[in-house]
Motif scaffolding. Structure first.
Motif, PDB file in Angstrom:
ATOM      1  N   ALA A 108      34.242 -22.964  14.247  1.00 61.08           N
ATOM      2  CA  ALA A 108      34.801 -24.292  14.726  1.00 61.08           C
ATOM      3  C   ALA A 108      34.422 -25.362  13.274  1.00 61.08           C
ATOM      4  O   ALA A 108      35.318 -26.414  13.131  1.00 61.08           O
ATOM      5  CB  ALA A 108      34.078 -24.982  15.743  1.00 61.08           C
ATOM      6  N   ALA A 109      33.350 -24.826  12.674  1.00 60.85           N
ATOM      7  CA  ALA A 109      33.257 -25.419  11.232  1.00 60.85           C
ATOM      8  C   ALA A 109      34.650 -25.349   9.809  1.00 60.85           C
ATOM      9  O   ALA A 109      35.197 -26.113   9.581  1.00 60.85           O
ATOM     10  CB  ALA A 109      31.946 -25.485  10.797  1.00 60.85           C
ATOM     11  N   LEU A 110      34.899 -23.734  10.063  1.00 62.87           N
ATOM     12  CA  LEU A 110      35.841 -23.530   9.459  1.00 62.87           C
ATOM     13  C   LEU A 110      37.731 -24.493  10.123  1.00 62.87           C
ATOM     14  O   LEU A 110      38.200 -24.933   9.148  1.00 62.87           O
ATOM     15  CB  LEU A 110      35.959 -21.913  10.211  1.00 62.87           C
ATOM     16  N   TYR A 111      37.037 -24.659  11.085  1.00 64.24           N
ATOM     17  CA  TYR A 111      38.139 -25.432  11.399  1.00 64.24           C
ATOM     18  C   TYR A 111      38.836 -26.462  11.236  1.00 64.24           C
ATOM     19  O   TYR A 111      40.313 -26.350  10.801  1.00 64.24           O
ATOM     20  CB  TYR A 111      38.867 -25.080  13.157  1.00 64.24           C
ATOM     21  N   ALA A 112      38.226 -27.194  10.942  1.00 68.27           N
ATOM     22  CA  ALA A 112      37.769 -28.899  10.756  1.00 68.27           C
ATOM     23  C   ALA A 112      37.651 -28.575   9.031  1.00 68.27           C
ATOM     24  O   ALA A 112      38.557 -29.371   8.628  1.00 68.27           O
ATOM     25  CB  ALA A 112      35.988 -28.781  10.577  1.00 68.27           C
ATOM     26  N   TYR A 160      44.583 -32.101   5.365  1.00 72.79           N
ATOM     27  CA  TYR A 160      45.530 -33.238   5.709  1.00 72.79           C
ATOM     28  C   TYR A 160      44.277 -34.173   5.146  1.00 72.79           C
ATOM     29  O   TYR A 160      44.416 -35.431   5.467  1.00 72.79           O
ATOM     30  CB  TYR A 160      45.478 -33.455   7.104  1.00 72.79           C
ATOM     31  N   GLY A 161      43.031 -33.949   4.686  1.00 71.57           N
ATOM     32  CA  GLY A 161      41.840 -35.199   4.257  1.00 71.57           C
ATOM     33  C   GLY A 161      40.982 -35.465   5.517  1.00 71.57           C
ATOM     34  O   GLY A 161      41.579 -34.743   7.051  1.00 71.57           O
ATOM     35  N   VAL A 209      48.034 -37.397   4.371  1.00 75.25           N
ATOM     36  CA  VAL A 209      49.868 -37.568   4.932  1.00 75.25           C
ATOM     37  C   VAL A 209      50.314 -38.839   4.794  1.00 75.25           C
ATOM     38  O   VAL A 209      49.652 -40.016   3.710  1.00 75.25           O
ATOM     39  CB  VAL A 209      49.794 -37.329   6.626  1.00 75.25           C
ATOM     40  N   SER A 210      51.400 -38.620   4.190  1.00 74.71           N
ATOM     41  CA  SER A 210      52.453 -39.772   3.553  1.00 74.71           C
ATOM     42  C   SER A 210      52.743 -40.550   4.376  1.00 74.71           C
ATOM     43  O   SER A 210      53.051 -40.382   4.827  1.00 74.71           O
ATOM     44  CB  SER A 210      53.645 -38.769   2.424  1.00 74.71           C
ATOM     45  N   ASP A 211      53.119 -41.974   3.418  1.00 74.02           N
ATOM     46  CA  ASP A 211      53.166 -43.226   5.025  1.00 74.02           C
ATOM     47  C   ASP A 211      54.788 -42.237   5.257  1.00 74.02           C
ATOM     48  O   ASP A 211      55.034 -42.748   6.170  1.00 74.02           O
ATOM     49  CB  ASP A 211      53.393 -44.273   3.177  1.00 74.02           C
ATOM     50  N   LEU A 250      47.108 -44.634  12.725  1.00 68.53           N
ATOM     51  CA  LEU A 250      48.223 -43.974  12.896  1.00 68.53           C
ATOM     52  C   LEU A 250      48.697 -42.084  12.248  1.00 68.53           C
ATOM     53  O   LEU A 250      49.123 -41.348  12.027  1.00 68.53           O
ATOM     54  CB  LEU A 250      49.189 -44.623  12.805  1.00 68.53           C
ATOM     55  N   ARG A 251      48.032 -42.657  10.768  1.00 69.59           N
ATOM     56  CA  ARG A 251      48.235 -41.744   9.343  1.00 69.59           C
ATOM     57  C   ARG A 251      47.417 -40.580  10.199  1.00 69.59           C
ATOM     58  O   ARG A 251      47.477 -38.974  10.155  1.00 69.59           O
ATOM     59  CB  ARG A 251      47.664 -42.100   8.862  1.00 69.59           C
TER      60      ARG A 251
END
Length: 368
Positions: free
Chosen positions: A172-176, A183-184, A190-192, A330-331
């Motif tokens: 689960a930690a790897l997934y996160a 994506y951060g 994520v771009s605008d 939204l981002r």
């Protein structure tokens, strides 16, 4: 119109972690609980029996059995394994929990493989968080002063070995961690352009409103006289807004909203709501859809009260209405949805090979 599948990363999306909760918390059955000897069922196979392989990664009986037991104890206790799933009577409870167990195993192994394929490993920060979770699990389940040895002895009673506990939590930690690398932590990578394309694809609208409630704090309707007073107040506010030059309306709307709106969500969403169709009351949605950017609605009545709505442009960092205690942009919603879709595709494309007798397994067979 597509519907966004926005699953929050705080819940680890598809992955279920054992951290923070330790063992299964059994539900109070609605009916007299069925009698099942889960110890005897577990003993039917050796813990290292191969139940299935996922892209060559083996799933053993101990892992698979735990998820079956968890699903039954958490969601189906009180039902017989030969009962139909409520609302889906063509599927038996025994079939459902076996399929759910296979799905949990698939999710964990795909997550592990995805991280390995990207060369992503746990950081020192992740390891520290896992250590904190273990300490918290011990105290939550056994109280202050309990030892790791006592904790894992306890988990064995619900078919969780030390190895399985560590594996599921680390996965689960790897997934996160994979999400954060791609994506951060808040979707900031994520771009605008991508965030706005996501908003357009799923029909997101941003609007703020001034709400005068026609119910009290308990949800009971106000008297007819009180409702008429609220409507008169709403009309006065609308007239005040329309009396100023168009260029000044945005500032005045915000001022009046902060002073007079009775929306309980105003504090968490001070700049308005960014919402998907179908997630707000229909009257609010319809009125917002009909407005141009910067437009102000007439007084709109809904079950919540009287609204005056202003349509706003959608921006990547608008706060999305999700009905949770947490507020996300939204981002971030774009990032989570993209990650979830790609992960689901990985699962669908995985090569799954079942061990003899386990394809289409029914947990009820363990008790025959």
């Amino acid at each position: 119109m597509k519907k966004a599948l926005i699953l929050l990363l705080s819940a680890l999306l598809l992955i279920t972690s054992l951290a923070g909760c330790g063992a299964v918390e059994e539900q109070e059955p609605e009916a007299e609980a069925a009698e099942y000897d889960w110890d005897a069922a577990y003993a039917k196979f050796s813990p290292d029996t191969v139940v299935m392989s996922i892209n060559g990664s083996e799933v053993h009986w101990d892992e698979y059995f735990y998820w079956m037991y968890r699903e039954y104890a958490s969601y189906a206790a009180g039902y017989d394994l030969t009962d139909g799933v409520p609302g889906y009577e063509d599927t038996l409870i025994g079939e459902y929990i076996a399929a759910a167990a296979a799905d949990f195993c698939l999710q964990n192994h795909i997550a592990e493989q995805l991280a390995a394929g990207l060369g992503i490993t746990l950081t020192e920060e992740d390891e520290a968080v896992l250590a904190e979770r273990l300490a918290s699990d011990i105290e939550t389940n056994l109280g202050e002063g309990a030892t790791e040895e006592e904790f894992f002895d306890y988990l064995e009673t619900v078919y969780v070995s030390r190895e399985l506990y560590d594996y599921v939590n680390r996965t689960a930690a790897l997934y996160a961690r994979v999400f954060m690398e791609l994506y951060g932590s808040s979707g900031e990578k994520v771009s605008d352009e991508d965030a706005l394309a996501f908003a357009e694809e799923y029909g997101f609208i941003t609007a703020k409103h001034i709400l005068l409630r026609t119910t009290d704090d308990s949800g009971a309707a106000l008297s007819e006289g009180e409702r008429e007073s609220k409507l008169s107040e709403a009309n006065d506010i609308l007239a005040e807004l329309r009396a100023v030059p168009e260029a000044d309306r945005e500032a005045l709307f915000t001022e009046l909203m902060n002073e007079r709106s009775e929306d309980p969500g105003l504090e968490r969403y001070p700049d308005g709501y960014c919402f998907e169709p179908g997630t707000v009351v229909q009257e609010f949605q319809t009125a917002a859809e009909e407005l141009e950017i910067g437009g102000i609605s007439d007084v709109v009545e809904s079950s919540s009260g009287y609204h005056i709505i202003m349509r706003e442009p959608v921006t990547p960092d608008d706060k999305v209405l999700l009905g949770t205690s947490e507020v996300y942009t939204l981002r971030y919603a774009c990032a989570v949805t993209a990650f979830n879709e790609s992960f689901t595709a990985e699962m669908a494309e995985a090569e799954v090979v079942y061990g003899e007798g386990f394809e289409g397994f029914n947990a009820a067979e363990l008790f025959e």
